[in-house]
Design a protein around this motif. Structure first.
Motif, mmCIF file in Angstrom:
data_model
loop_
_atom_site.group_PDB
_atom_site.id
_atom_site.type_symbol
_atom_site.label_atom_id
_atom_site.label_comp_id
_atom_site.label_asym_id
_atom_site.label_seq_id
_atom_site.Cartn_x
_atom_site.Cartn_y
_atom_site.Cartn_z
ATOM 1 N N GLU A 77 11.560 31.378 2.116
ATOM 2 C CA GLU A 77 12.579 30.589 2.822
ATOM 3 C C GLU A 77 11.938 29.445 3.596
ATOM 4 O OE1 GLU A 77 16.373 33.408 3.811
ATOM 5 O OE2 GLU A 77 14.577 33.738 5.005
ATOM 6 N N GLU A 78 10.830 29.728 4.276
ATOM 7 C CA GLU A 78 10.131 28.677 5.013
ATOM 8 C C GLU A 78 9.603 27.605 4.062
ATOM 9 O OE1 GLU A 78 9.788 28.562 8.576
ATOM 10 O OE2 GLU A 78 11.435 29.955 8.178
ATOM 11 N N ASP A 79 9.051 28.036 2.936
ATOM 12 C CA ASP A 79 8.559 27.079 1.940
ATOM 13 C C ASP A 79 9.701 26.228 1.387
ATOM 14 O OD1 ASP A 79 5.938 27.844 2.192
ATOM 15 O OD2 ASP A 79 5.948 29.173 0.447
ATOM 16 N N ALA A 80 10.838 26.864 1.150
ATOM 17 C CA ALA A 80 11.991 26.137 0.605
ATOM 18 C C ALA A 80 12.463 25.062 1.588
ATOM 19 C CB ALA A 80 13.125 27.105 0.279
ATOM 20 N N LYS A 81 12.503 25.387 2.870
ATOM 21 C CA LYS A 81 12.904 24.397 3.876
ATOM 22 C C LYS A 81 11.939 23.220 3.880
ATOM 23 C CE LYS A 81 14.933 27.834 7.003
ATOM 24 N NZ LYS A 81 14.761 28.525 8.319
ATOM 25 N N ARG A 82 10.639 23.532 3.836
ATOM 26 C CA ARG A 82 9.636 22.467 3.859
ATOM 27 C C ARG A 82 9.733 21.598 2.605
ATOM 28 N NH1 ARG A 82 5.113 22.323 1.161
ATOM 29 N NH2 ARG A 82 5.129 24.567 0.738
ATOM 30 N N LEU A 83 9.836 22.233 1.447
ATOM 31 C CA LEU A 83 9.898 21.485 0.191
ATOM 32 C C LEU A 83 11.160 20.637 0.101
ATOM 33 C CD1 LEU A 83 8.568 24.256 -2.207
ATOM 34 C CD2 LEU A 83 7.439 22.077 -1.705
ATOM 35 N N GLN A 84 12.269 21.169 0.602
ATOM 36 C CA GLN A 84 13.511 20.393 0.582
ATOM 37 C C GLN A 84 13.369 19.136 1.426
ATOM 38 O OE1 GLN A 84 16.798 21.052 -1.134
ATOM 39 N NE2 GLN A 84 16.406 18.900 -0.696
ATOM 40 N N ALA A 85 12.763 19.296 2.616
ATOM 41 C CA ALA A 85 12.561 18.134 3.484
ATOM 42 C C ALA A 85 11.628 17.115 2.827
ATOM 43 C CB ALA A 85 11.991 18.590 4.832
ATOM 44 N N ALA A 176 10.781 20.629 -8.670
ATOM 45 C CA ALA A 176 10.424 21.750 -9.551
ATOM 46 C C ALA A 176 9.814 22.892 -8.747
ATOM 47 C CB ALA A 176 9.451 21.273 -10.633
ATOM 48 N N GLU A 177 8.950 22.530 -7.784
ATOM 49 C CA GLU A 177 8.344 23.551 -6.925
ATOM 50 C C GLU A 177 9.410 24.243 -6.083
ATOM 51 O OE1 GLU A 177 4.678 23.872 -3.660
ATOM 52 O OE2 GLU A 177 5.208 21.939 -4.551
ATOM 53 N N LEU A 178 10.360 23.467 -5.595
ATOM 54 C CA LEU A 178 11.455 24.035 -4.801
ATOM 55 C C LEU A 178 12.266 25.032 -5.620
ATOM 56 C CD1 LEU A 178 13.269 24.128 -2.293
ATOM 57 C CD2 LEU A 178 14.413 22.060 -3.134
ATOM 58 N N GLU A 179 12.522 24.692 -6.862
ATOM 59 C CA GLU A 179 13.284 25.592 -7.727
ATOM 60 C C GLU A 179 12.526 26.900 -7.953
ATOM 61 O OE1 GLU A 179 16.523 26.884 -9.812
ATOM 62 O OE2 GLU A 179 16.317 25.051 -8.626
ATOM 63 N N ALA A 180 11.206 26.799 -8.157
ATOM 64 C CA ALA A 180 10.391 28.006 -8.354
ATOM 65 C C ALA A 180 10.390 28.871 -7.101
ATOM 66 C CB ALA A 180 8.965 27.618 -8.727
ATOM 67 N N VAL A 181 10.312 28.242 -5.933
ATOM 68 C CA VAL A 181 10.322 28.995 -4.675
ATOM 69 C C VAL A 181 11.668 29.678 -4.481
ATOM 70 C CG1 VAL A 181 10.352 28.712 -2.162
ATOM 71 C CG2 VAL A 181 8.522 27.684 -3.512
ATOM 72 N N ARG A 182 12.738 28.986 -4.819
ATOM 73 C CA ARG A 182 14.070 29.603 -4.682
ATOM 74 C C ARG A 182 14.224 30.790 -5.628
ATOM 75 N NH1 ARG A 182 17.531 23.953 -4.074
ATOM 76 N NH2 ARG A 182 17.422 23.855 -1.781
ATOM 77 N N ALA A 184 11.729 32.732 -6.561
ATOM 78 C CA ALA A 184 10.934 33.794 -5.934
ATOM 79 C C ALA A 184 11.678 34.397 -4.757
ATOM 80 C CB ALA A 184 9.583 33.237 -5.486
ATOM 81 N N LEU A 185 12.359 33.554 -4.004
ATOM 82 C CA LEU A 185 13.151 34.035 -2.869
ATOM 83 C C LEU A 185 14.236 34.996 -3.338
ATOM 84 C CD1 LEU A 185 14.158 34.008 0.060
ATOM 85 C CD2 LEU A 185 15.342 31.859 -0.448
ATOM 86 N N GLY A 186 14.922 34.618 -4.402
ATOM 87 C CA GLY A 186 15.974 35.494 -4.931
ATOM 88 C C GLY A 186 15.434 36.830 -5.385
ATOM 89 N N ARG A 187 14.261 36.808 -6.059
ATOM 90 C CA ARG A 187 13.666 38.067 -6.514
ATOM 91 C C ARG A 187 13.249 38.942 -5.334
ATOM 92 N NH1 ARG A 187 11.235 34.487 -10.146
ATOM 93 N NH2 ARG A 187 9.291 34.510 -8.954
ATOM 94 N N SER A 188 12.664 38.327 -4.315
ATOM 95 C CA SER A 188 12.227 39.110 -3.154
ATOM 96 C C SER A 188 13.411 39.742 -2.439
ATOM 97 C CB SER A 188 11.427 38.222 -2.188
ATOM 98 O OG SER A 188 10.207 37.799 -2.773
ATOM 99 N N LYS A 189 14.499 39.001 -2.320
ATOM 100 C CA LYS A 189 15.689 39.562 -1.668
ATOM 101 C C LYS A 189 16.267 40.721 -2.475
ATOM 102 C CE LYS A 189 17.253 35.622 1.095
ATOM 103 N NZ LYS A 189 18.340 34.641 1.327
ATOM 104 N N GLN A 190 16.230 40.587 -3.787
ATOM 105 C CA GLN A 190 16.700 41.686 -4.635
ATOM 106 C C GLN A 190 15.812 42.921 -4.461
ATOM 107 O OE1 GLN A 190 16.760 40.041 -8.581
ATOM 108 N NE2 GLN A 190 18.694 38.959 -8.282
ATOM 109 N N GLN A 191 14.508 42.695 -4.331
ATOM 110 C CA GLN A 191 13.592 43.816 -4.123
ATOM 111 C C GLN A 191 13.859 44.500 -2.795
ATOM 112 O OE1 GLN A 191 9.771 41.952 -4.499
ATOM 113 N NE2 GLN A 191 9.881 41.795 -6.735
#
Length: 356
Positions: A77-85, A176-182, A184-191
């Motif tokens: 989530e932190e990475d996604a915020k940074r990458l989006q900015a 592209a990096e943001l999409e990959a992080v998102r 990963a975020l979805g998978r971690s939340k599912q876990q």
């Protein structure tokens, strides 16, 4: 800032019971799901009841795995915020570079037109036929200047185009990096949710009385470890590492008894790193959000050097953190169903001690 008064607790008392967990499966189906998720099911007694101590061991393992996944999700989530900015900023630069390139091309068109109007005939012929050689030479000088300006403009346009292409490539890479992080975020939340469902299923295989007993036992054992066999918890008189550390200690002590909730940073509920993040914010310091990042958020010291306010990072993968408050004791947010509490620093393997 003066160090907050050290709490002296009376004889061991049970912490509050576990927070109410939603019943997501019927008991039989829940137990079956739990057995599928864990490495092996809890052994049942001859009457068919699962052994509550084995259930607790498996639930504790699932909570640890859920916390690991939760820390990964928080980091994503932190990475996604940074990458989006960063992507947004790059997209803004692309738009500005494109506008500047368009302006430069318009200027070049004007220069080309002026040069064409001034230089339609061969310069040597124009000089031979001119009735005013001096005037012609002056105009020829202007024509040469136009040529130099045109060449300079062409070079500027080429540089601007290269810069624009680079910005576009950077923006595309960030997205592209943001999409990959998102992902990963979805998978971690599912876990996290899968581990929590597994733990809940195991708990649902016990009676309500057994679940309450386990929670009380867990809290009482933590208090006994923190008291080190005495009849009270004594944090000693060691001063905090700094005035800000003292403020962070006061903040964390004020949250004892707050429930554990994954992904929470207070003020009413916390996960382990969220408790550290909130407590230090009260002291005017912004920590990184995850325990792994907090492990590198200050000066590394030895456990023997620890003073109140220092962060203690636990486990080899650094997925858990607490705050040292003196007397060989930390305050931490342990796991779902438990509340922010004291714990012996030796109750878990220490990976690092960090002074903020």
């Amino acid at each position: 800032m003066a160090m907050p008064q050290r709490p002296v607790l009376p004889g061991r008392t049970s912490q509050q019971g576990p927070r109410r967990l939603a019943r997501v499966l019927a008991v039989t189906a829940a137990a079956t799901t739990a057995l599928a998720i864990t490495a092996g099911g809890a052994q049942a007694d001859p009457a068919g009841r699962p052994d509550k101590n084995e259930v607790k061991a498996q639930v504790d393992q699932l909570y640890a795995e859920a916390e690991q996944a939760s820390e990964r999700a928080t980091a994503a989530e932190e990475d996604a915020k940074r990458l989006q900015a960063e992507a947004t900023a790059l997209q803004g630069e692309v738009a500005a570079d494109q506008e500047q390139l368009n302006t430069m091309r318009t200027g070049l068109s004007g220069l080309a037109a002026a040069q064409y109007r001034a230089g339609g005939m061969d310069p040597a012929v124009q000089l031979m036929l001119s009735s005013d050689p001096d005037g012609y030479l002056a105009r020829a000088s202007s024509l040469a200047q136009l040529g130099r300006e045109r060449a300079d403009s062409l070079r500027g346009i080429q540089q601007q185009q290269r810069r624009l292409d680079q910005r576009r490539a950077e923006a595309t890479g960030k997205l592209a990096e943001l999409e990959a992080v998102r992902d990963a975020l979805g998978r971690s939340k599912q876990q996290v949710q899968a581990k929590l469902r597994g733990a809940q299923a195991l708990l649902n295989s016990l009676t309500a009385a057994e679940r309450t007993q386990l929670a009380a036992q867990d809290a009482d054992q933590a208090e006994q470890r923190a008291a080190r066999g005495a009849d009270r918890i004594d944090l000693g008189s060691q001063p905090a590492a700094s005035d800000r550390a003292a403020a962070a200690v006061a903040a964390v002590l004020s949250r004892i008894g707050s429930p554990y909730v994954y992904g929470s940073t207070g003020p009413g509920a916390f996960d382990c790193s969220g408790l550290m993040y909130w407590s230090w914010r009260q002291a005017g310091v912004s920590l990184p959000r995850t325990s792994q990042a907090q492990a590198f958020g200050g000066q590394r010291i030895s456990l023997a050097e620890a003073r109140p306010g220092d962060l203690v990072i636990f486990f080899k993968d650094m997925h858990h953190v607490g705050m040292y408050v003196g007397g060989g004791t930390v305050v931490h947010a342990p796991h779902p169903g438990a509340r922010v509490r004291y714990e012996s620093v030796s109750a878990m393997p220490v990976a690092a001690v960090v002074r903020v």
